[in-house]
Design a protein around this motif. Structure first.
Motif, PDB file in Angstrom:
ATOM      1  N   LYS A 121     -18.673  31.215  17.343  1.00 34.30           N
ATOM      2  CA  LYS A 121     -17.228  31.286  17.134  1.00 34.30           C
ATOM      3  C   LYS A 121     -16.483  30.348  18.090  1.00 34.30           C
ATOM      4  O   LYS A 121     -15.532  29.666  17.693  1.00 34.30           O
ATOM      5  CB  LYS A 121     -16.742  32.723  17.287  1.00 34.30           C
ATOM      6  N   GLU A 155     -17.052  26.770  16.924  1.00 31.54           N
ATOM      7  CA  GLU A 155     -16.235  26.514  15.731  1.00 31.54           C
ATOM      8  C   GLU A 155     -14.786  26.260  16.117  1.00 31.54           C
ATOM      9  O   GLU A 155     -14.136  25.367  15.564  1.00 31.54           O
ATOM     10  CB  GLU A 155     -16.308  27.697  14.755  1.00 31.54           C
ATOM     11  N   MET A 156     -14.282  27.041  17.058  1.00 30.88           N
ATOM     12  CA  MET A 156     -12.906  26.868  17.496  1.00 30.88           C
ATOM     13  C   MET A 156     -12.729  25.517  18.160  1.00 30.88           C
ATOM     14  O   MET A 156     -11.752  24.814  17.900  1.00 30.88           O
ATOM     15  CB  MET A 156     -12.501  28.006  18.443  1.00 30.88           C
ATOM     16  N   TYR A 167     -12.635  22.862  15.553  1.00 33.67           N
ATOM     17  CA  TYR A 167     -11.350  22.894  14.852  1.00 33.67           C
ATOM     18  C   TYR A 167     -10.272  22.201  15.685  1.00 33.67           C
ATOM     19  O   TYR A 167      -9.499  21.379  15.177  1.00 33.67           O
ATOM     20  CB  TYR A 167     -10.940  24.335  14.544  1.00 33.67           C
ATOM     21  N   TYR A 189     -11.958  25.807  25.985  1.00 33.51           N
ATOM     22  CA  TYR A 189     -13.105  26.187  25.160  1.00 33.51           C
ATOM     23  C   TYR A 189     -14.361  25.426  25.588  1.00 33.51           C
ATOM     24  O   TYR A 189     -15.468  25.969  25.543  1.00 33.51           O
ATOM     25  CB  TYR A 189     -12.800  25.986  23.666  1.00 33.51           C
ATOM     26  N   PRO A 212      -9.083  32.071  25.074  1.00 33.04           N
ATOM     27  CA  PRO A 212      -8.049  32.043  24.033  1.00 33.04           C
ATOM     28  C   PRO A 212      -6.640  32.304  24.584  1.00 33.04           C
ATOM     29  O   PRO A 212      -5.670  31.718  24.097  1.00 33.04           O
ATOM     30  CB  PRO A 212      -8.481  33.160  23.073  1.00 33.04           C
ATOM     31  N   LEU A 242      -2.190  28.695  16.624  1.00 34.73           N
ATOM     32  CA  LEU A 242      -3.604  29.059  16.764  1.00 34.73           C
ATOM     33  C   LEU A 242      -3.828  30.548  17.008  1.00 34.73           C
ATOM     34  O   LEU A 242      -4.955  30.960  17.276  1.00 34.73           O
ATOM     35  CB  LEU A 242      -4.218  28.270  17.926  1.00 34.73           C
ATOM     36  N   ARG A 252      -6.742  32.339  15.132  1.00 37.04           N
ATOM     37  CA  ARG A 252      -8.049  31.802  15.536  1.00 37.04           C
ATOM     38  C   ARG A 252      -8.387  32.216  16.969  1.00 37.04           C
ATOM     39  O   ARG A 252      -9.515  32.575  17.271  1.00 37.04           O
ATOM     40  CB  ARG A 252      -8.074  30.289  15.399  1.00 37.04           C
ATOM     41  N   ASN A 253      -7.389  32.123  17.855  1.00 40.97           N
ATOM     42  CA  ASN A 253      -7.615  32.537  19.242  1.00 40.97           C
ATOM     43  C   ASN A 253      -7.946  34.019  19.319  1.00 40.97           C
ATOM     44  O   ASN A 253      -8.809  34.433  20.091  1.00 40.97           O
ATOM     45  CB  ASN A 253      -6.397  32.219  20.115  1.00 40.97           C
ATOM     46  N   ALA A 256      -9.415  35.818  17.047  1.00 32.56           N
ATOM     47  CA  ALA A 256     -10.782  36.016  16.548  1.00 32.56           C
ATOM     48  C   ALA A 256     -11.806  35.719  17.646  1.00 32.56           C
ATOM     49  O   ALA A 256     -12.772  36.471  17.829  1.00 32.56           O
ATOM     50  CB  ALA A 256     -11.035  35.138  15.322  1.00 32.56           C
ATOM     51  N   VAL A 257     -11.581  34.639  18.395  1.00 35.71           N
ATOM     52  CA  VAL A 257     -12.502  34.308  19.489  1.00 35.71           C
ATOM     53  C   VAL A 257     -12.412  35.370  20.586  1.00 35.71           C
ATOM     54  O   VAL A 257     -13.431  35.837  21.100  1.00 35.71           O
ATOM     55  CB  VAL A 257     -12.215  32.902  20.061  1.00 35.71           C
TER      56      VAL A 257
END
Length: 175
Positions: free
Chosen positions: A74, A77-78, A81, A105, A138, A151, A154-155, A157-158
């Protein structure tokens, strides 16, 4: 056989089929379910373990590896992205914001996740709690956008998967 007995027999067959399907669609072990109850994100924990075929035969310590692998995926992936977005940015302010997120990240990928992996290999769970550093990345990224982050989802989720992984590590360290 009277109608009640027939209906009851049909009902029992229906219950057996439904129970069998529920078990097949949710193959996470009882140990995994009990472990996931100790996390802040029980549903995420169960779904994460459910997605990994290793969880069907894993013990509690191995669930930490599955969670770390999912978190690593994850985070990577971030970062990918963020890099793809950065390539399309023309405003200096946005370039700096996204650049800071990429750095944060990147630190998780290059520094903290390898330290967690090394600590897990050594079964040094108190050191593996460095996953907390990954949980914070995040938030640092969100701070760059002063409450107007594109974001946030997405943040989150991480953050959530990293926090869940931290909870799993904490839980196994007390076993």
């Amino acid at each position: 056989m009277n109608n009640f007995t027939k209906l009851f027999a049909i009902f029992l067959v229906f219950i057996q089929i439904a129970f069998s399907q529920a078990i097949q669609s949710n193959p996470v072990s009882i140990a995994a379910q009990q472990l996931c109850k100790k996390t802040h994100y029980q549903a995420l924990c169960i779904s994460t373990l459910n997605l990994d075929p290793r969880s069907k035969t894993s013990n509690v310590q191995e669930f930490a590896w599955i969670a770390v692998d999912a978190t690593t995926k994850k985070v990577k992936e971030m970062q990918q992205y963020l890099i793809s977005v950065l390539r399309k940015i023309s405003l200096r302010e946005d370039f700096e914001r996204y650049g800071t997120c990429i750095e944060e990240y990147g630190a998780a990928i290059d520094r903290f996740l390898p330290a967690v992996v090394a600590a897990l290999k050594a079964k040094n769970y108190s050191e593996a709690i460095q996953m907390n550093e990954v949980v914070s990345k995040p938030g640092y990224c969100e701070d760059q956008f002063a409450g107007n982050s594109p974001l946030t989802g997405r943040n989150k989720a991480v953050h959530d998967i990293a926090d869940m992984t931290t909870d799993i590590i904490k839980a196994i360290s007390t076993n």
